[in-house]
Design a protein around this motif. Sequence first.
Motif, PDB file in Angstrom:
ATOM      1  N   LYS A 173       0.836  -1.207   0.000  1.00  0.00           N
ATOM      2  CA  LYS A 173       0.000   0.000   0.000  1.00  0.00           C
ATOM      3  C   LYS A 173       0.871   1.257   0.000  1.00  0.00           C
ATOM      4  O   LYS A 173       0.555   2.242  -0.682  1.00  0.00           O
ATOM      5  N   ARG A 174       1.959   1.207   0.768  1.00  0.00           N
ATOM      6  CA  ARG A 174       2.890   2.345   0.806  1.00  0.00           C
ATOM      7  C   ARG A 174       3.521   2.563  -0.558  1.00  0.00           C
ATOM      8  O   ARG A 174       3.642   3.705  -1.029  1.00  0.00           O
ATOM      9  N   ALA A 175       3.928   1.473  -1.208  1.00  0.00           N
ATOM     10  CA  ALA A 175       4.501   1.591  -2.555  1.00  0.00           C
ATOM     11  C   ALA A 175       3.472   2.192  -3.512  1.00  0.00           C
ATOM     12  O   ALA A 175       3.808   3.022  -4.370  1.00  0.00           O
ATOM     13  N   GLY A 176       2.200   1.782  -3.356  1.00  0.00           N
ATOM     14  CA  GLY A 176       1.152   2.342  -4.199  1.00  0.00           C
ATOM     15  C   GLY A 176       0.991   3.839  -4.017  1.00  0.00           C
ATOM     16  O   GLY A 176       0.758   4.574  -4.989  1.00  0.00           O
ATOM     17  N   LEU A 177       1.120   4.303  -2.786  1.00  0.00           N
ATOM     18  CA  LEU A 177       1.032   5.745  -2.532  1.00  0.00           C
ATOM     19  C   LEU A 177       2.190   6.494  -3.188  1.00  0.00           C
ATOM     20  O   LEU A 177       2.010   7.602  -3.700  1.00  0.00           O
ATOM     21  N   HIS A 178       3.378   5.898  -3.161  1.00  0.00           N
ATOM     22  CA  HIS A 178       4.530   6.514  -3.837  1.00  0.00           C
ATOM     23  C   HIS A 178       4.266   6.626  -5.333  1.00  0.00           C
ATOM     24  O   HIS A 178       4.626   7.619  -5.967  1.00  0.00           O
ATOM     25  N   LEU A 179       3.664   5.577  -5.906  1.00  0.00           N
ATOM     26  CA  LEU A 179       3.335   5.614  -7.331  1.00  0.00           C
ATOM     27  C   LEU A 179       2.324   6.713  -7.642  1.00  0.00           C
ATOM     28  O   LEU A 179       2.467   7.452  -8.628  1.00  0.00           O
ATOM     29  N   LEU A 180       1.305   6.803  -6.812  1.00  0.00           N
ATOM     30  CA  LEU A 180       0.287   7.835  -7.016  1.00  0.00           C
ATOM     31  C   LEU A 180       0.891   9.235  -6.981  1.00  0.00           C
ATOM     32  O   LEU A 180       0.617  10.072  -7.851  1.00  0.00           O
ATOM     33  N   ASP A 181       1.706   9.489  -5.992  1.00  0.00           N
ATOM     34  CA  ASP A 181       2.302  10.812  -5.818  1.00  0.00           C
ATOM     35  C   ASP A 181       3.304  11.117  -6.933  1.00  0.00           C
ATOM     36  O   ASP A 181       3.242  12.166  -7.579  1.00  0.00           O
ATOM     37  N   GLY A 182       4.221  10.183  -7.182  1.00  0.00           N
ATOM     38  CA  GLY A 182       5.280  10.426  -8.161  1.00  0.00           C
ATOM     39  C   GLY A 182       4.769  10.568  -9.575  1.00  0.00           C
ATOM     40  O   GLY A 182       5.159  11.498 -10.307  1.00  0.00           O
ATOM     41  N   HIS A 183       3.879   9.662  -9.988  1.00  0.00           N
ATOM     42  CA  HIS A 183       3.412   9.710 -11.375  1.00  0.00           C
ATOM     43  C   HIS A 183       2.380  10.803 -11.609  1.00  0.00           C
ATOM     44  O   HIS A 183       2.243  11.281 -12.747  1.00  0.00           O
ATOM     45  N   SER A 184       1.670  11.225 -10.581  1.00  0.00           N
ATOM     46  CA  SER A 184       0.770  12.375 -10.739  1.00  0.00           C
ATOM     47  C   SER A 184       1.588  13.619 -11.057  1.00  0.00           C
ATOM     48  O   SER A 184       1.230  14.413 -11.944  1.00  0.00           O
ATOM     49  N   HIS A 185       2.699  13.790 -10.356  1.00  0.00           N
ATOM     50  CA  HIS A 185       3.576  14.937 -10.618  1.00  0.00           C
ATOM     51  C   HIS A 185       4.232  14.824 -11.993  1.00  0.00           C
ATOM     52  O   HIS A 185       4.262  15.790 -12.763  1.00  0.00           O
ATOM     53  N   LEU A 186       4.750  13.636 -12.322  1.00  0.00           N
ATOM     54  CA  LEU A 186       5.406  13.448 -13.623  1.00  0.00           C
ATOM     55  C   LEU A 186       4.425  13.627 -14.774  1.00  0.00           C
ATOM     56  O   LEU A 186       4.794  14.146 -15.832  1.00  0.00           O
ATOM     57  N   ASN A 208       6.022  -7.297  -8.649  1.00  0.00           N
ATOM     58  CA  ASN A 208       6.849  -7.763  -9.764  1.00  0.00           C
ATOM     59  C   ASN A 208       6.533  -7.064 -11.087  1.00  0.00           C
ATOM     60  O   ASN A 208       7.448  -6.731 -11.844  1.00  0.00           O
ATOM     61  N   LEU A 209       5.257  -6.822 -11.350  1.00  0.00           N
ATOM     62  CA  LEU A 209       4.908  -6.086 -12.565  1.00  0.00           C
ATOM     63  C   LEU A 209       5.491  -4.674 -12.545  1.00  0.00           C
ATOM     64  O   LEU A 209       6.093  -4.216 -13.526  1.00  0.00           O
ATOM     65  N   LEU A 210       5.314  -4.009 -11.424  1.00  0.00           N
ATOM     66  CA  LEU A 210       5.781  -2.624 -11.332  1.00  0.00           C
ATOM     67  C   LEU A 210       7.299  -2.528 -11.286  1.00  0.00           C
ATOM     68  O   LEU A 210       7.888  -1.614 -11.875  1.00  0.00           O
ATOM     69  N   ARG A 211       7.947  -3.478 -10.604  1.00  0.00           N
ATOM     70  CA  ARG A 211       9.424  -3.432 -10.552  1.00  0.00           C
ATOM     71  C   ARG A 211      10.013  -3.690 -11.936  1.00  0.00           C
ATOM     72  O   ARG A 211      10.996  -3.038 -12.323  1.00  0.00           O
ATOM     73  N   ALA A 212       9.429  -4.612 -12.698  1.00  0.00           N
ATOM     74  CA  ALA A 212       9.916  -4.882 -14.050  1.00  0.00           C
ATOM     75  C   ALA A 212       9.736  -3.661 -14.949  1.00  0.00           C
ATOM     76  O   ALA A 212      10.650  -3.268 -15.688  1.00  0.00           O
ATOM     77  N   SER A 213       8.573  -3.034 -14.874  1.00  0.00           N
ATOM     78  CA  SER A 213       8.294  -1.868 -15.701  1.00  0.00           C
ATOM     79  C   SER A 213       9.237  -0.705 -15.372  1.00  0.00           C
ATOM     80  O   SER A 213       9.785  -0.058 -16.260  1.00  0.00           O
ATOM     81  N   HIS A 214       9.428  -0.460 -14.085  1.00  0.00           N
ATOM     82  CA  HIS A 214      10.308   0.640 -13.675  1.00  0.00           C
ATOM     83  C   HIS A 214      11.763   0.360 -14.051  1.00  0.00           C
ATOM     84  O   HIS A 214      12.504   1.278 -14.427  1.00  0.00           O
ATOM     85  N   GLY A 215      12.171  -0.884 -13.950  1.00  0.00           N
ATOM     86  CA  GLY A 215      13.554  -1.202 -14.298  1.00  0.00           C
ATOM     87  C   GLY A 215      13.859  -0.939 -15.763  1.00  0.00           C
ATOM     88  O   GLY A 215      14.941  -0.448 -16.115  1.00  0.00           O
ATOM     89  N   LYS A 216      12.896  -1.247 -16.630  1.00  0.00           N
ATOM     90  CA  LYS A 216      13.117  -1.045 -18.061  1.00  0.00           C
ATOM     91  C   LYS A 216      13.146   0.432 -18.439  1.00  0.00           C
ATOM     92  O   LYS A 216      13.999   0.872 -19.205  1.00  0.00           O
ATOM     93  N   ILE A 217      12.209   1.212 -17.885  1.00  0.00           N
ATOM     94  CA  ILE A 217      12.199   2.630 -18.235  1.00  0.00           C
ATOM     95  C   ILE A 217      13.359   3.373 -17.569  1.00  0.00           C
ATOM     96  O   ILE A 217      13.825   4.397 -18.055  1.00  0.00           O
ATOM     97  N   PHE A 218      13.854   2.830 -16.459  1.00  0.00           N
ATOM     98  CA  PHE A 218      15.006   3.431 -15.782  1.00  0.00           C
ATOM     99  C   PHE A 218      16.216   3.461 -16.713  1.00  0.00           C
ATOM    100  O   PHE A 218      16.966   4.447 -16.752  1.00  0.00           O
ATOM    101  N   ALA A 219      16.379   2.388 -17.483  1.00  0.00           N
ATOM    102  CA  ALA A 219      17.497   2.331 -18.434  1.00  0.00           C
ATOM    103  C   ALA A 219      17.316   3.367 -19.547  1.00  0.00           C
ATOM    104  O   ALA A 219      18.279   4.004 -19.982  1.00  0.00           O
ATOM    105  N   THR A 220      16.082   3.540 -20.005  1.00  0.00           N
ATOM    106  CA  THR A 220      15.807   4.540 -21.047  1.00  0.00           C
ATOM    107  C   THR A 220      16.084   5.941 -20.533  1.00  0.00           C
ATOM    108  O   THR A 220      16.654   6.781 -21.244  1.00  0.00           O
ATOM    109  N   ILE A 221      15.675   6.207 -19.298  1.00  0.00           N
ATOM    110  CA  ILE A 221      15.907   7.530 -18.707  1.00  0.00           C
ATOM    111  C   ILE A 221      17.400   7.836 -18.655  1.00  0.00           C
ATOM    112  O   ILE A 221      17.834   8.957 -18.978  1.00  0.00           O
ATOM    113  N   LEU A 268       9.308  -0.611  -3.958  1.00  0.00           N
ATOM    114  CA  LEU A 268       8.826  -1.918  -4.426  1.00  0.00           C
ATOM    115  C   LEU A 268       9.718  -3.034  -3.903  1.00  0.00           C
ATOM    116  O   LEU A 268       9.232  -4.086  -3.476  1.00  0.00           O
ATOM    117  N   GLU A 269      11.019  -2.810  -3.908  1.00  0.00           N
ATOM    118  CA  GLU A 269      11.950  -3.808  -3.370  1.00  0.00           C
ATOM    119  C   GLU A 269      11.785  -3.952  -1.862  1.00  0.00           C
ATOM    120  O   GLU A 269      11.982  -5.052  -1.308  1.00  0.00           O
TER     121      GLU A 269
END
Length: 237
Positions: free
Chosen positions: A114-127, A171-184, A214-215
């Motif tokens: 749930k805490r990780a979900g809140l981080h996603l909500l806050d971070g991606h709303s700003h981004l 696992n879904l979110l960690r995989a997705s973030h890891g891939k875009i992290f490389a692009t960034i 997530l980790e």
Amino acid sequence: MPDHRGMTGRAKARTALVVVATLAVVGVGSVMVLNASAQSAPGSTQAQVPAHDPGMAGMQPGPAAQAAGTNEIAGAGPVTELDRTFLVKVRQAGLWEIPAGDLAQTHASSEQVKRAGLHLLDGHSHLDQLVREDAKMLGVTLPDQATAEQQGWVRQLTDAQGLEFDKLFANLLRASHGKIFATIAEVRAGTQNDVIRRHATQANQTVLDHMTVLEDTGLVDAKTIADVAAAVNPPAK
């Protein structure tokens, strides 16, 4: 015998009138000099006001002037295809990860999830707000929906509950973030555009935070990390 007292009084009166008239003339001259100085002074307000030209009323800056202003705002440097792809990916990430963060508040059994979900909500709303502003500034068209694959992930999360949701989410979110992290990292290292560079810096900090929380759930599988590594560093042929 002449009345010296009467003459003296009249003389004093004439003298007073002369003094008053002289002061008035001097005062008018001083005002004229001050006005002339104000009109000719380089820093004065009056010197900066142009004469009214009826033909200029209501006119707007031409396209060339407006384009020049936009270029100054956008910052120096070209917008490459990779830069455009980066903005599109950031937008699409928010379009599915914000709903995923919402689902974590109602479907998860773990407080860490749930805490990780809140981080996603806050971070991606700003981004998401930032990417829409920057894309408009740079003339990049953004999608209005996530990819078909990302929409499928949201459906999977919607159908899951409790521990099943927790593991799938992590696992879904960690995989997705890891891939875009490389692009960034690639964009941040090579872009020549100031706006893209600033955006990549912000996205890097946000995605790094999300991978960390997530980790921290303790639910990310080693296989997920290995799959990300293979995707961002494919073996040489």
